[in-house]
Design an enzyme around this catalytic site. Structure first.
Site, PDB file in Angstrom:
ATOM      1  N   ASN A 181      -3.796   8.865   4.634  1.00 38.00           N
ATOM      2  CA  ASN A 181      -2.599   8.307   5.257  1.00 38.00           C
ATOM      3  C   ASN A 181      -2.575   8.378   6.775  1.00 38.00           C
ATOM      4  O   ASN A 181      -1.952   7.542   7.440  1.00 38.00           O
ATOM      5  CB  ASN A 181      -1.351   9.023   4.719  1.00 38.00           C
ATOM      6  CG  ASN A 181      -1.131   8.794   3.240  1.00 38.00           C
ATOM      7  OD1 ASN A 181      -1.678   7.850   2.666  1.00 38.00           O
ATOM      8  ND2 ASN A 181      -0.349   9.648   2.607  1.00 38.00           N
TER       9      ASN A 181
ATOM     10  N   ARG B 249       0.825  -1.204   0.000  1.00 36.24           N
ATOM     11  CA  ARG B 249       0.000   0.000   0.000  1.00 36.24           C
ATOM     12  C   ARG B 249       0.869   1.267   0.000  1.00 36.24           C
ATOM     13  O   ARG B 249       0.503   2.281  -0.616  1.00 36.24           O
ATOM     14  CB  ARG B 249      -0.912  -0.026   1.225  1.00 36.24           C
ATOM     15  CG  ARG B 249      -1.913   1.110   1.316  1.00 36.24           C
ATOM     16  CD  ARG B 249      -2.930   0.816   2.400  1.00 36.24           C
ATOM     17  NE  ARG B 249      -3.924   1.882   2.521  1.00 36.24           N
ATOM     18  CZ  ARG B 249      -4.002   2.719   3.548  1.00 36.24           C
ATOM     19  NH1 ARG B 249      -3.137   2.611   4.552  1.00 36.24           N
ATOM     20  NH2 ARG B 249      -4.928   3.653   3.588  1.00 36.24           N
TER      21      ARG B 249
ATOM     22  N   HIS C 141      -5.742  -6.174  -2.448  1.00 31.64           N
ATOM     23  CA  HIS C 141      -6.533  -6.289  -1.225  1.00 31.64           C
ATOM     24  C   HIS C 141      -6.748  -7.745  -0.822  1.00 31.64           C
ATOM     25  O   HIS C 141      -7.482  -8.024   0.127  1.00 31.64           O
ATOM     26  CB  HIS C 141      -7.877  -5.590  -1.396  1.00 31.64           C
ATOM     27  CG  HIS C 141      -7.799  -4.109  -1.308  1.00 31.64           C
ATOM     28  ND1 HIS C 141      -8.904  -3.286  -1.431  1.00 31.64           N
ATOM     29  CD2 HIS C 141      -6.747  -3.282  -1.083  1.00 31.64           C
ATOM     30  CE1 HIS C 141      -8.526  -2.021  -1.306  1.00 31.64           C
ATOM     31  NE2 HIS C 141      -7.226  -1.994  -1.099  1.00 31.64           N
TER      32      HIS C 141
ATOM     33  N   ASP D 270       8.243   8.714  -6.152  1.00 34.22           N
ATOM     34  CA  ASP D 270       9.437   9.494  -5.807  1.00 34.22           C
ATOM     35  C   ASP D 270       9.741   9.506  -4.316  1.00 34.22           C
ATOM     36  O   ASP D 270      10.566  10.298  -3.855  1.00 34.22           O
ATOM     37  CB  ASP D 270       9.256  10.939  -6.290  1.00 34.22           C
ATOM     38  CG  ASP D 270       8.071  11.639  -5.628  1.00 34.22           C
ATOM     39  OD1 ASP D 270       7.375  10.998  -4.809  1.00 34.22           O
ATOM     40  OD2 ASP D 270       7.839  12.830  -5.921  1.00 34.22           O
TER      41      ASP D 270
ATOM     42  N   HIS E  10       0.417   4.493  -2.479  1.00 37.02           N
ATOM     43  CA  HIS E  10       0.184   5.850  -1.986  1.00 37.02           C
ATOM     44  C   HIS E  10       1.334   6.789  -2.341  1.00 37.02           C
ATOM     45  O   HIS E  10       1.135   8.009  -2.375  1.00 37.02           O
ATOM     46  CB  HIS E  10      -0.044   5.830  -0.479  1.00 37.02           C
ATOM     47  CG  HIS E  10      -1.417   5.392  -0.094  1.00 37.02           C
ATOM     48  ND1 HIS E  10      -2.189   6.042   0.850  1.00 37.02           N
ATOM     49  CD2 HIS E  10      -2.187   4.366  -0.536  1.00 37.02           C
ATOM     50  CE1 HIS E  10      -3.356   5.438   0.971  1.00 37.02           C
ATOM     51  NE2 HIS E  10      -3.375   4.409   0.143  1.00 37.02           N
TER      52      HIS E  10
END
Length: 345
Positions: free
Chosen positions: A112, A80, A211, A92, A84
């Site tokens: 987050n 994950r 998932h 990056d 994200h």
């Protein structure tokens, strides 16, 4: 020193065979026209650390093996983390940056906050890589390698991973809040979010298959249980026994941080059970179930095909992970290789 290692990587590029470059269309190098204004352009390729840090993946895997053996859920957390990262200004490692005088951390964004995990594992990998190959392996590549390794150690597919990403000197809290699909997304919302990143419906369904491991907090699926459409009624697509089980974990008031597996049948095993559960009305999040019930002919068919053929799902998941990992990376002389993943140099 860093400049010397970068030049060495260019030598590696020049030594690669033509068939390899053709196999990785994202890999583009050369002198003259390719770089614009007579310069060089750089892409990602699997052998990036072949000479500068050949043991890089072995170091990553050794840390992952211990971390996941200690806490199987960590595999999903690291997978994950890559997602994200890539959906916010590209792959990056901006998601790893802590608050500073010049940085507002993405860790505080709504998707987050109190949710994203695995930072300590990335720190440990980075520390060991810095011992072995100082200022060589980027944090962005570590996140990508950790995502692949976590998938593999959970029983999922392996893939040839293009490398050579560099680390950003910036983060974007706003983009993190705006670019990551929320768990109550409709199918059309999901497609819009993915299209923004150059990903299509096939990528959406395959990557959602991540998932198959991990958990979600009650706050992310509470709406489905108690007020899906603003009428104080549950989501009618939820299978009834599953609905009652979820209610015992996730009360209508409080309990927001209680967790439930995204795939309750095989929560720590990377397989295609996730898609079978969706067919049975047992997908945990709205964004899971709408892949089948959201009036999307293609996504519905893909869910059915992946539920039937695990190999097909594995192959497409690997392909889509490579595609996601190539979202606007910093390469060449852009960005930097951080010494500490939590702060710019």
């Amino acid at each position: 020193m860093e400049f010397f290692k970068f030049i060495l990587s260019l030598i590696v590029i020049a030594s690669l065979s033509a068939p390899l470059s053709l196999a990785h269309p994202g890999f583009n190098y050369g002198w003259g026209g390719h770089g614009g204004s007579g310069g060089w352009s750089f892409g990602l390729f699997p052998e990036f650390y072949q000479y500068s840090c050949p043991q890089a993946n072995d170091i990553v895997m050794s840390v992952l093996e211990r971390a996941i053996a200690n806490e199987p859920r960590m595999a999903a957390s690291l997978l994950r983390l890559h997602f994200h990262d890539c959906f916010v200004q590209g792959c990056d490692a901006s998601v790893l940056l802590d608050d500073s005088a010049t940085i507002v951390s993405e860790k505080k964004s709504l998707p987050n906050r109190n949710s994203l995990r695995g930072f300590e594992v990335i720190d440990e990998i980075k520390a060991k890589l810095e011992e072995a190959c100082p200022q060589t392996v980027s944090c962005a590549d570590i996140v990508a390698l950790a995502a692949r390794g976590s998938t593999l150690l959970s029983g999922g597919p392996n893939w040839e991973l293009p490398l050579g990403r560099r680390d950003s000197k910036t983060a974007s809290l706003t983009t993190s809040n705006n670019n990551i699909p929320p768990p109550n997304s409709t199918l059309q919302n999901l497609l819009t979010f993915f299209k923004r990143q150059g990903l299509d419906e096939v990528d959406l369904v395959a990557l959602s298959g991540g998932h198959t491991i991990g958990v979600a907090r009650c706050v992310t699926f509470k709406q489905r249980l108690y007020n899906q459409n603003g009428n104080n009624q549950p989501d009618e697509t939820l299978e009834r026994s599953y609905y009652h089980n979820l209610k015992s974990v996730c009360p209508s008031s409080g309990g927001d941080n209680n967790i439930s597996p995204l795939d309750f049948a095989t929560p720590a095993k990377f397989d295609n059970t996730y898609f079978k559960l969706i067919l049975w009305g047992k997908g945990l999040l709205t964004s899971d179930e709408v892949l089948y019930t959201g009036s999307g002919g293609t996504s519905m068919q893909l869910v059915e095909r992946y539920a039937e053929d695990e190999g097909l799902f594995f192959n497409q998941f690997a392909e889509s992970m490579v595609k996601m990992g190539n979202i606007t990376p910093l390469t060449g002389f852009k960005g930097e290789v951080r010494k500490n993943c939590r702060q710019v140099n």
